[in-house]
Design a protein around this motif. Sequence first.
Motif, mmCIF file in Angstrom:
data_model
loop_
_atom_site.group_PDB
_atom_site.id
_atom_site.type_symbol
_atom_site.label_atom_id
_atom_site.label_comp_id
_atom_site.label_asym_id
_atom_site.label_seq_id
_atom_site.Cartn_x
_atom_site.Cartn_y
_atom_site.Cartn_z
ATOM 1 N N VAL A 191 -43.543 -14.720 -2.809
ATOM 2 C CA VAL A 191 -44.917 -14.930 -3.611
ATOM 3 C C VAL A 191 -44.765 -16.209 -4.266
ATOM 4 O O VAL A 191 -46.061 -16.780 -4.487
ATOM 5 N N ASN A 192 -44.022 -16.205 -5.028
ATOM 6 C CA ASN A 192 -44.203 -17.672 -6.003
ATOM 7 C C ASN A 192 -43.751 -18.834 -5.500
ATOM 8 O O ASN A 192 -44.263 -19.885 -5.816
ATOM 9 N N ARG A 193 -43.058 -18.764 -4.276
ATOM 10 C CA ARG A 193 -42.914 -20.099 -3.464
ATOM 11 C C ARG A 193 -43.043 -19.632 -1.988
ATOM 12 O O ARG A 193 -42.066 -19.608 -1.175
ATOM 13 N N PRO A 194 -44.553 -19.555 -1.686
ATOM 14 C CA PRO A 194 -44.762 -19.215 -0.211
ATOM 15 C C PRO A 194 -44.104 -20.435 0.732
ATOM 16 O O PRO A 194 -44.199 -21.444 0.710
ATOM 17 N N PRO A 195 -43.464 -19.778 1.934
ATOM 18 C CA PRO A 195 -42.876 -20.550 2.828
ATOM 19 C C PRO A 195 -43.945 -21.333 3.653
ATOM 20 O O PRO A 195 -45.094 -20.662 3.860
ATOM 21 N N ALA A 196 -43.745 -22.433 4.157
ATOM 22 C CA ALA A 196 -44.994 -23.254 4.718
ATOM 23 C C ALA A 196 -44.859 -22.885 6.265
ATOM 24 O O ALA A 196 -45.744 -23.305 7.089
ATOM 25 N N THR A 197 -43.713 -22.791 6.930
ATOM 26 C CA THR A 197 -43.449 -22.373 8.227
ATOM 27 C C THR A 197 -42.680 -21.337 8.398
ATOM 28 O O THR A 197 -41.992 -20.881 7.591
ATOM 29 N N ALA A 198 -42.609 -20.891 9.791
ATOM 30 C CA ALA A 198 -41.811 -19.611 10.128
ATOM 31 C C ALA A 198 -40.373 -20.035 10.179
ATOM 32 O O ALA A 198 -39.570 -18.993 9.803
ATOM 33 N N ASP A 199 -40.016 -21.210 10.383
ATOM 34 C CA ASP A 199 -38.822 -21.625 10.048
ATOM 35 C C ASP A 199 -38.096 -21.475 8.521
ATOM 36 O O ASP A 199 -36.990 -21.043 8.443
ATOM 37 N N ALA A 200 -39.092 -22.047 7.829
ATOM 38 C CA ALA A 200 -38.684 -21.807 6.243
ATOM 39 C C ALA A 200 -38.650 -20.246 6.051
ATOM 40 O O ALA A 200 -37.576 -20.016 5.098
ATOM 41 N N LEU A 201 -39.389 -19.618 6.456
ATOM 42 C CA LEU A 201 -39.463 -17.898 6.256
ATOM 43 C C LEU A 201 -38.072 -17.464 6.640
ATOM 44 O O LEU A 201 -37.549 -16.623 5.853
ATOM 45 N N GLY B 62 -38.059 2.036 -13.049
ATOM 46 C CA GLY B 62 -39.415 2.507 -13.848
ATOM 47 C C GLY B 62 -40.333 1.866 -13.112
ATOM 48 O O GLY B 62 -40.536 0.557 -12.849
ATOM 49 N N MET B 63 -41.482 2.386 -13.097
ATOM 50 C CA MET B 63 -42.800 2.150 -12.586
ATOM 51 C C MET B 63 -43.187 0.703 -13.222
ATOM 52 O O MET B 63 -44.329 0.186 -12.779
ATOM 53 N N HIS B 64 -42.972 0.398 -14.412
ATOM 54 C CA HIS B 64 -43.275 -0.608 -15.155
ATOM 55 C C HIS B 64 -42.697 -2.089 -14.803
ATOM 56 O O HIS B 64 -42.739 -3.034 -15.225
ATOM 57 N N ARG B 65 -41.629 -2.114 -13.948
ATOM 58 C CA ARG B 65 -40.865 -2.976 -13.487
ATOM 59 C C ARG B 65 -41.190 -4.150 -12.652
ATOM 60 O O ARG B 65 -40.308 -4.719 -12.090
ATOM 61 N N LEU B 66 -42.510 -4.145 -12.561
ATOM 62 C CA LEU B 66 -42.963 -5.522 -11.840
ATOM 63 C C LEU B 66 -44.167 -6.054 -12.675
ATOM 64 O O LEU B 66 -44.931 -5.346 -13.154
ATOM 65 N N GLY B 67 -44.654 -7.381 -12.648
ATOM 66 C CA GLY B 67 -45.439 -7.815 -13.589
ATOM 67 C C GLY B 67 -45.646 -9.173 -13.316
ATOM 68 O O GLY B 67 -45.071 -9.783 -12.553
ATOM 69 N N ARG B 68 -46.677 -9.794 -14.089
ATOM 70 C CA ARG B 68 -47.006 -11.372 -13.938
ATOM 71 C C ARG B 68 -46.508 -11.734 -15.433
ATOM 72 O O ARG B 68 -46.539 -11.085 -16.230
ATOM 73 N N CYS B 69 -46.187 -12.997 -15.046
ATOM 74 C CA CYS B 69 -45.461 -13.825 -16.352
ATOM 75 C C CYS B 69 -46.757 -13.899 -17.427
ATOM 76 O O CYS B 69 -47.618 -14.100 -17.235
ATOM 77 N N GLY B 70 -46.144 -13.268 -18.615
ATOM 78 C CA GLY B 70 -46.983 -13.210 -19.877
ATOM 79 C C GLY B 70 -47.167 -14.690 -20.609
ATOM 80 O O GLY B 70 -48.041 -14.778 -21.432
ATOM 81 N N ALA B 71 -46.582 -15.917 -19.897
ATOM 82 C CA ALA B 71 -47.065 -17.259 -20.488
ATOM 83 C C ALA B 71 -48.395 -17.607 -20.126
ATOM 84 O O ALA B 71 -48.847 -17.335 -18.895
ATOM 85 N N ASP B 72 -49.161 -18.187 -20.834
ATOM 86 C CA ASP B 72 -50.583 -18.599 -20.715
ATOM 87 C C ASP B 72 -50.484 -19.715 -19.649
ATOM 88 O O ASP B 72 -49.626 -20.431 -19.417
ATOM 89 N N GLY B 73 -51.408 -19.332 -18.602
ATOM 90 C CA GLY B 73 -51.477 -20.230 -17.237
ATOM 91 C C GLY B 73 -50.189 -20.195 -16.464
ATOM 92 O O GLY B 73 -50.452 -20.803 -15.300
ATOM 93 N N CYS B 74 -49.505 -19.252 -16.309
ATOM 94 C CA CYS B 74 -48.491 -19.036 -15.555
ATOM 95 C C CYS B 74 -48.831 -18.333 -14.164
ATOM 96 O O CYS B 74 -49.111 -18.557 -13.278
ATOM 97 N N GLY B 75 -48.717 -16.918 -14.466
ATOM 98 C CA GLY B 75 -49.179 -16.107 -13.605
ATOM 99 C C GLY B 75 -48.375 -15.481 -12.510
ATOM 100 O O GLY B 75 -48.507 -15.062 -11.464
ATOM 101 N N ARG B 76 -47.077 -16.174 -12.411
ATOM 102 C CA ARG B 76 -46.131 -15.882 -11.676
ATOM 103 C C ARG B 76 -45.558 -14.371 -11.471
ATOM 104 O O ARG B 76 -45.689 -13.862 -12.429
ATOM 105 N N VAL B 77 -45.273 -14.016 -10.344
ATOM 106 C CA VAL B 77 -44.632 -12.618 -10.384
ATOM 107 C C VAL B 77 -43.311 -12.495 -10.798
ATOM 108 O O VAL B 77 -42.611 -13.607 -10.442
#
Length: 170
Positions: free
Chosen positions: A18-28, A126-141
Amino acid sequence: MHINPYGRDPVLLAVDLVNRPPATADALRARCLDAGLVVDAPVREADLTEVRDYLDAWTGIVDAPEPADRARALNALLAASAAHPRLTDHADTGWHIHYRDDDMTLAGVVCSLVSVGTALHLTGRGMHRLGRCGADGCGRVFADVSRTGRQRYCSPACANRDAVRRHRSR
């Protein structure tokens, strides 16, 4: 307390994709191999599209406001991608459980693995153990695999930047 480790690696793979999407099938393919997946099917361009679409749905779990919402979203992904559990020794690496059908595409394997891994991660840690970064402007998972379960940032760099920002604002 025993924490099931089988949810960790698939969830971290999802976070990475999610944070660094692969550009090609080979990269995946390369990223899946790096994560320890056995890739024994030919990789198709459609795999990349299917994994991207799946991860868009998976981030709905990350962004769900309540545990029940997360469970509903995850149950839908599990129903679409997982199969009944079965024992396998497909790669001569020892017997283990698969929650997917045999002879699946790479996309099918990733979707099944991440769905089940996410279920194990959330129910085991725990059901809370996924999130988005709390830093302003980041939003990474991020997936919180910490012992304390209080992760708020995607990386130490974001945590440090946010601490400096808070300090300077005082």
